[in-house]
Design a protein around this motif. Structure first.
Motif, PDB file in Angstrom:
ATOM      1  N   GLU A 282       0.824  -1.219   0.000  1.00  0.00           N
ATOM      2  CA  GLU A 282       0.014   0.020   0.038  1.00  0.00           C
ATOM      3  C   GLU A 282       0.732   1.254   0.031  1.00  0.00           C
ATOM      4  O   GLU A 282       0.426   2.397  -0.089  1.00  0.00           O
ATOM      5  CB  GLU A 282      -0.802  -0.055   1.055  1.00  0.00           C
ATOM      6  N   ARG A 283       2.162   0.939   0.491  1.00  0.00           N
ATOM      7  CA  ARG A 283       2.738   2.215   0.346  1.00  0.00           C
ATOM      8  C   ARG A 283       3.587   2.474  -1.025  1.00  0.00           C
ATOM      9  O   ARG A 283       3.872   1.554  -1.930  1.00  0.00           O
ATOM     10  CB  ARG A 283       4.044   2.059   1.244  1.00  0.00           C
ATOM     11  N   PRO A 284       3.725   3.730  -1.227  1.00  0.00           N
ATOM     12  CA  PRO A 284       4.259   3.925  -2.465  1.00  0.00           C
ATOM     13  C   PRO A 284       5.678   3.262  -2.834  1.00  0.00           C
ATOM     14  O   PRO A 284       6.360   3.375  -1.692  1.00  0.00           O
ATOM     15  CB  PRO A 284       4.518   5.637  -2.612  1.00  0.00           C
ATOM     16  N   SER A 285       5.993   3.150  -3.957  1.00  0.00           N
ATOM     17  CA  SER A 285       7.278   2.318  -4.054  1.00  0.00           C
ATOM     18  C   SER A 285       8.381   3.355  -4.123  1.00  0.00           C
ATOM     19  O   SER A 285       8.109   4.847  -4.479  1.00  0.00           O
ATOM     20  CB  SER A 285       7.465   1.473  -5.382  1.00  0.00           C
ATOM     21  N   TYR A 286       9.583   2.925  -4.168  1.00  0.00           N
ATOM     22  CA  TYR A 286      10.731   3.991  -4.226  1.00  0.00           C
ATOM     23  C   TYR A 286      10.563   5.002  -5.283  1.00  0.00           C
ATOM     24  O   TYR A 286      10.742   6.279  -5.215  1.00  0.00           O
ATOM     25  CB  TYR A 286      11.939   3.289  -3.913  1.00  0.00           C
ATOM     26  N   ALA A 430      23.022  -1.712  13.001  1.00  0.00           N
ATOM     27  CA  ALA A 430      23.849  -1.485  11.738  1.00  0.00           C
ATOM     28  C   ALA A 430      23.311  -1.906  10.543  1.00  0.00           C
ATOM     29  O   ALA A 430      22.258  -2.620  10.682  1.00  0.00           O
ATOM     30  CB  ALA A 430      25.310  -2.221  12.014  1.00  0.00           C
ATOM     31  N   PRO A 431      23.501  -1.173   9.544  1.00  0.00           N
ATOM     32  CA  PRO A 431      22.635  -1.691   8.179  1.00  0.00           C
ATOM     33  C   PRO A 431      23.236  -2.962   7.642  1.00  0.00           C
ATOM     34  O   PRO A 431      22.482  -3.469   6.853  1.00  0.00           O
ATOM     35  CB  PRO A 431      23.053  -0.545   7.210  1.00  0.00           C
ATOM     36  N   THR A 432      24.307  -3.615   7.868  1.00  0.00           N
ATOM     37  CA  THR A 432      24.612  -4.827   7.098  1.00  0.00           C
ATOM     38  C   THR A 432      25.135  -5.828   8.383  1.00  0.00           C
ATOM     39  O   THR A 432      25.641  -5.426   9.151  1.00  0.00           O
ATOM     40  CB  THR A 432      25.854  -4.569   6.157  1.00  0.00           C
ATOM     41  N   ARG A 433      25.185  -6.909   7.871  1.00  0.00           N
ATOM     42  CA  ARG A 433      25.437  -8.110   8.748  1.00  0.00           C
ATOM     43  C   ARG A 433      26.976  -8.031   9.104  1.00  0.00           C
ATOM     44  O   ARG A 433      27.460  -8.151  10.185  1.00  0.00           O
ATOM     45  CB  ARG A 433      25.137  -9.336   8.460  1.00  0.00           C
ATOM     46  N   GLU A 434      27.963  -7.784   7.985  1.00  0.00           N
ATOM     47  CA  GLU A 434      29.451  -7.752   8.065  1.00  0.00           C
ATOM     48  C   GLU A 434      29.733  -6.530   9.045  1.00  0.00           C
ATOM     49  O   GLU A 434      30.628  -6.624   9.964  1.00  0.00           O
ATOM     50  CB  GLU A 434      29.755  -7.547   6.710  1.00  0.00           C
ATOM     51  N   LEU A 435      29.108  -5.347   9.041  1.00  0.00           N
ATOM     52  CA  LEU A 435      29.247  -4.275   9.831  1.00  0.00           C
ATOM     53  C   LEU A 435      28.807  -4.688  11.321  1.00  0.00           C
ATOM     54  O   LEU A 435      29.673  -4.468  12.071  1.00  0.00           O
ATOM     55  CB  LEU A 435      28.413  -3.231   9.266  1.00  0.00           C
ATOM     56  N   ALA A 436      27.634  -5.312  11.507  1.00  0.00           N
ATOM     57  CA  ALA A 436      27.391  -5.633  12.722  1.00  0.00           C
ATOM     58  C   ALA A 436      28.277  -6.691  13.439  1.00  0.00           C
ATOM     59  O   ALA A 436      28.766  -6.400  14.579  1.00  0.00           O
ATOM     60  CB  ALA A 436      25.843  -6.448  12.984  1.00  0.00           C
ATOM     61  N   MET A 437      28.923  -7.563  12.645  1.00  0.00           N
ATOM     62  CA  MET A 437      29.874  -8.365  13.374  1.00  0.00           C
ATOM     63  C   MET A 437      31.084  -7.585  13.747  1.00  0.00           C
ATOM     64  O   MET A 437      31.860  -8.164  14.448  1.00  0.00           O
ATOM     65  CB  MET A 437      29.779  -9.658  12.169  1.00  0.00           C
ATOM     66  N   GLN A 438      31.494  -6.771  12.533  1.00  0.00           N
ATOM     67  CA  GLN A 438      32.838  -6.059  12.805  1.00  0.00           C
ATOM     68  C   GLN A 438      32.659  -5.365  14.115  1.00  0.00           C
ATOM     69  O   GLN A 438      33.556  -5.143  14.893  1.00  0.00           O
ATOM     70  CB  GLN A 438      33.098  -5.122  11.699  1.00  0.00           C
ATOM     71  N   ILE A 439      31.616  -4.741  14.336  1.00  0.00           N
ATOM     72  CA  ILE A 439      31.421  -3.738  15.442  1.00  0.00           C
ATOM     73  C   ILE A 439      31.477  -4.649  16.716  1.00  0.00           C
ATOM     74  O   ILE A 439      32.007  -4.378  17.601  1.00  0.00           O
ATOM     75  CB  ILE A 439      29.895  -3.066  15.569  1.00  0.00           C
ATOM     76  N   ASP A 440      30.993  -5.935  16.577  1.00  0.00           N
ATOM     77  CA  ASP A 440      31.063  -6.820  17.857  1.00  0.00           C
ATOM     78  C   ASP A 440      32.527  -7.190  17.952  1.00  0.00           C
ATOM     79  O   ASP A 440      32.776  -7.062  19.270  1.00  0.00           O
ATOM     80  CB  ASP A 440      30.402  -7.911  17.363  1.00  0.00           C
ATOM     81  N   ARG A 441      33.356  -7.231  17.109  1.00  0.00           N
ATOM     82  CA  ARG A 441      34.689  -7.632  17.311  1.00  0.00           C
ATOM     83  C   ARG A 441      35.342  -6.509  18.116  1.00  0.00           C
ATOM     84  O   ARG A 441      36.462  -6.870  18.571  1.00  0.00           O
ATOM     85  CB  ARG A 441      35.309  -7.806  15.992  1.00  0.00           C
ATOM     86  N   LEU A 512      15.067   4.848   3.042  1.00  0.00           N
ATOM     87  CA  LEU A 512      13.676   4.081   2.795  1.00  0.00           C
ATOM     88  C   LEU A 512      14.323   2.650   2.883  1.00  0.00           C
ATOM     89  O   LEU A 512      14.936   2.128   2.538  1.00  0.00           O
ATOM     90  CB  LEU A 512      13.275   4.437   1.275  1.00  0.00           C
ATOM     91  N   GLY A 513      13.290   1.888   3.655  1.00  0.00           N
ATOM     92  CA  GLY A 513      13.516   0.508   4.142  1.00  0.00           C
ATOM     93  C   GLY A 513      13.997  -0.096   5.240  1.00  0.00           C
ATOM     94  O   GLY A 513      14.050  -0.950   5.803  1.00  0.00           O
ATOM     95  N   PHE A 514      14.928   1.125   5.721  1.00  0.00           N
ATOM     96  CA  PHE A 514      15.418   0.999   7.212  1.00  0.00           C
ATOM     97  C   PHE A 514      14.670   1.671   8.112  1.00  0.00           C
ATOM     98  O   PHE A 514      14.719   1.416   9.066  1.00  0.00           O
ATOM     99  CB  PHE A 514      16.931   1.593   6.997  1.00  0.00           C
ATOM    100  N   LEU A 515      14.319   2.844   7.601  1.00  0.00           N
ATOM    101  CA  LEU A 515      13.670   3.744   8.679  1.00  0.00           C
ATOM    102  C   LEU A 515      12.394   3.100   9.667  1.00  0.00           C
ATOM    103  O   LEU A 515      12.507   3.332  10.545  1.00  0.00           O
ATOM    104  CB  LEU A 515      13.131   4.893   8.054  1.00  0.00           C
ATOM    105  N   GLU A 516      11.581   2.699   8.758  1.00  0.00           N
ATOM    106  CA  GLU A 516      10.377   2.014   9.491  1.00  0.00           C
ATOM    107  C   GLU A 516      10.722   1.041  10.514  1.00  0.00           C
ATOM    108  O   GLU A 516      10.478   1.043  11.773  1.00  0.00           O
ATOM    109  CB  GLU A 516       9.276   1.824   8.540  1.00  0.00           C
ATOM    110  N   PRO A 517      11.555   0.030  10.092  1.00  0.00           N
ATOM    111  CA  PRO A 517      12.030  -0.953  11.210  1.00  0.00           C
ATOM    112  C   PRO A 517      12.748  -0.255  12.063  1.00  0.00           C
ATOM    113  O   PRO A 517      12.511  -0.997  13.385  1.00  0.00           O
ATOM    114  CB  PRO A 517      12.915  -1.935  10.081  1.00  0.00           C
TER     115      PRO A 517
END
Length: 732
Positions: A282-286, A430-441, A512-517
């Motif tokens: 229902e939301r407008p596409s990008y 974080a926006p990507t898994r790799e970055l999340a894992m790097q931050i954890d490191r 867009l795509g990240f904001l709402e989550p």
DNA sequence: AAAAAAT
């Protein structure tokens, strides 16, 4: 060594097979299988021996997983019971298993998981279903990897592979006997849409079923208000409904899409998050959506102050005077607490308020004294303020939020809360898994130095380990949004005690795509909790979140660290489109580590293949790879086993690889911020780096404008394969 | 277009 490997090593028991009969031939008494001198000589079986044995002893016995009780195995003889062994050999079988996702079978047993019955149906959330199903997309996941073809360890686990056509039907198999029958099992909110599922070939033929053909159309059914609302009814899970075959056929009802969807019903006020937002479709596409300022406020976003249309200027509206004025205002705000690098000189961790244990750990990690961005933000974070931090790529932002975050948890805790199952009190997104894992490191050792625990909660990887870590109790969760939402919905992650939330790459997290989550996740955290937003390109794009969630944030950035003072040499080559491949080969053939950015996954993969074919060892990183491959391919570059990585923008932000000397943009970015982040993969820690962007002449003007926005001065020149410019750049 | 959850 990446810490997630540590965890794998320290954590749970691994599956053990061959736990059955002892092997013969043990050498000493007291061992199982000891035969003394009478021990028969070990004999290799021949094909014939094997064939002779199979009549009385099923060959697959030894591979019986330990969760499958032997006693319950079917008593039928082997010849009647197709076994795994009867399946075609791997090479003969069709190429199933493209997706390689963790299968149902790898997930924790159903009974271990909480009931899903009362959570909102999945279809209410915008889902990833909008993008083509994985199997429809070109999948590179299961191809033999370039240069790694010898290993079959990576092939999907047995249970992940289909080709079960000849196995006994599900209900006949013993191994699942202990799992609840279908009707007892919780609802699978995540199962495919009705329309996507195959026809119900196995249900009773229509004539045998009560006909509902005369039933009034859906809209004539009892109005919604008379029926129990899905939202507030007490745990009336789908478990309660009659078994499928007992239920009336829905065959005559209008197709699901024609029926009123959950999305249409009035918002549930009791449960604002995870449920009320409009369905994605229902939301407008990008592409279609009007510029930000023109969009109506999102329906669920009633708390947010109504947007002042002038406040968010259209992205490309550079010529508008009002834009310039507003940008100045915003920039002024952002620069209000600028410090210069000099201000940090002579400051120690202790001066900033970091304790001894952590200081020792930081020193051991090579961070002997604070960087400017750290000196700027740490005192404010420790004082409990909301903070916006802008420091250029590679300037030490992770420690800038990580160290004071740990310090705050320490102070707040008073050493009391080390209970198993305690709820996390800090969240880093974080926006990507790799970055999340790097931050954890980075953050994990800091946290461990004072006895606090971290875990990563990211997708693409089985949930089980993450969930059991949460159950043991964790203080800091480092995560990507999707899996966090998933676990929150499952009731396995409780964010209500989260008193500090960090958004790394905060501007990107507002896209867009990240904001709402992200908004939904922030809604789950403790009211009034501290919020920290960091990015190298922190800009007014975060204003939505700032207005909604932050209180009088202090803003920090480091002056004198702009692009002009950077160690990166920016070059733009004007090329013919058809020469792109050749030129990339020539550029990537150099000595140093090279990171190549492509716009699409397919092109990234294609380029990597092409380089391999040209004799240049290369690997790829993009979203079409499964997570283990993504992790490994990145590791290939980090470890230096491969010098060339071709990636999509998944690698643009935050990823730190030592000594990347050359960044090639095979496709020019559309946004100046993307340019800054991509180029920030090189020239780190004061080292020299080069960024080469390949563009066609037609793109010259756009490129000029982009460079202007990025405040980058680049040399722009034409180039063709074989030119000395190229070999000069490659050698660097 | 990519990314972020699976099935």
């Amino acid at each position: 060594m990446p810490n997630f490997d540590n965890k794998a090593a320290s954590g749970r028991p691994t599956k053990k097979y061959n736990t059955g009969a002892p092997k013969t031939g043990s050498r000493s008494e007291g061992h199982r299988g000891f035969h003394g001198d009478a021990a028969p000589a070990k004999k290799r079986w021949t094909q014939d021996d094997r064939a002779a044995r199979t009549g009385d002893r099923p060959a697959s016995t030894d591979r019986r997983p330990n969760w499958e009780p032997r006693a319950e195995r079917p008593t039928t003889g082997r010849s009647e019971r197709p076994s795994y062994g009867d399946r075609a050999q791997r090479t003969e079988r069709p190429a199933y298993g493209r997706t390689e996702r963790p299968s149902y079978n790898d997930r924790p047993a159903r009974t271990e998981r909480p009931s899903y019955g009362d959570r909102p149906a999945r279809t209410e959330r915008p889902s990833y279903n909008d993008r083509p199903a994985r199997t429809e997309r070109p999948s590179y996941g299961d191809r033999p990897q370039r240069g790694e073809r010898s290993s079959y360890n990576d092939r999907p686990a047995r249970t992940e592979r289909p080709s079960y056509g000849d196995r006994p039907a599900r209900t006949e198999r013993p191994s699942y006997n202990d799992r609840p029958a279908r009707t007892e099992r919780p609802s699978y909110g995540d199962r495919p849409q009705r329309s996507e599922r195959p026809a119900y070939g196995d249900r009773p033929a229509r004539a045998e079923r009560p006909s509902y053909g005369d039933r009034p159309a859906t809209n004539d059914r009892a109005p919604r208000t008379e029926r129990p609302s899905y939202g507030d009814r007490p745990a009336r899970s789908y478990d309660d409904r009659p078994a499928r075959t007992e239920r009336p056929s829905y065959g005559d009802r209008p197709a699901r899409t024609e029926r009123p969807s959950y999305g249409d019903r009035p918002a549930r006020t009791e449960r604002p998050s995870f449920s009320d937002r409009p369905a994605r479709t229902e939301r407008p596409s990008y592409g279609d959506r009007p510029a930000r300022t023109e969009r109506p406020a999102r329906s669920f976003d009633d708390r947010a102050p109504r947007r002042d249309s002038d406040y968010y200027p259209a992205k490309h509206d550079t010529k508008s005077a009002s834009f310039a004025a507003h940008e100045d205002v915003v920039l002024e705000r952002l620069e209000a607490k600028t410090i210069t690098a000099d201000d940090a000189v002579g400051k120690t961790w202790k001066d900033l308020g970091i304790g001894d244990n952590m200081t020792r750990q930081l020193t051991a990690m090579g961070a002997e004294t604070p960087f400017p961005i750290q000196a700027a933000t740490i005192p404010d974070v420790l004082s409990g303020k909301d903070v916006l931090g802008r420091g250029k790529t590679g300037s030490g932002k992770t420690i800038a939020f990580g160290a004071p975050l740990v310090e705050r948890l320490m102070e707040n805790e008073g050493g009391k809360n080390r209970k198993p199952g305690r709820k996390p009190r800090a969240l880093i997104l974080a926006p990507t898994r790799e970055l999340a894992m790097q931050i954890d490191r980075t953050v994990q050792p800091i946290a461990r130095s004072v006895g606090l625990f971290t875990t990563t909660i990211v997708g693409g990887v089985p949930q089980f380990k993450q969930v059991s870590t949460l159950q043991r109790g964790v203080d800091i969760v480092i995560a990507t949004p999707g899996r966090v939402e998933d676990l929150v919905e499952q009731g396995r992650l409780d964010l209500s005690e989260v008193m500090i939330t960090v958004l790394d790459e905060a501007d990107h997290m507002c896209d867009l795509g990240f904001l709402e989550p992200v908004q939904r996740i922030l809604d789950e955290t403790k009211k009034g909790g501290q919020k920290l937003l960091f990015s190298a390109t922190l800009d007014k794009g975060v204003a939505t979140l700032v207005n909604q969630y932050l209180k009088n944030p202090s803003v920090h950035e480091v002056a004198g660290e702009d692009q002009a003072s950077s160690t990166i040499d920016h070059r733009v080559l004007l090329i013919e489109q058809r020469d792109k491949g050749r030129i990339i080969e020539e550029l990537a053939g150099g000595e140093g580590k090279t990171l190549i950015f492509a716009r699409t996954r397919a092109f990234a993969e294609q380029l990597a293949d092409q380089l391999e074919d040209a004799g240049i060892p290369a690997t790829s990183l993009h979203g079409d790879l499964n997570q283990s491959r993504r992790t490994r391919n990145l590791q290939l570059l980090t470890s230096g086993r491969v010098n060339v990585l071709v990636a999509t923008d998944v690698a643009a932000r935050g990823i730190h690889v030592d000594d990347i000397s050359l960044v090639i943009q095979a496709d020019a970015p559309d946004e100046y911020k993307t340019y800054l982040h991509r180029s920030g993969r090189t020239g780190r820690a004061g080292k020299q780096g080069t960024v080469v962007t390949l563009i066609s002449r037609a793109r010259r003007r756009r490129m000029d404008e982009l460079l202007g926005r990025a405040e980058i001065k680049a040399q722009i020149e034409p180039a063709a394969p074989g030119d000395s410019v190229i070999s000069t750049l490659a050698a660097l």
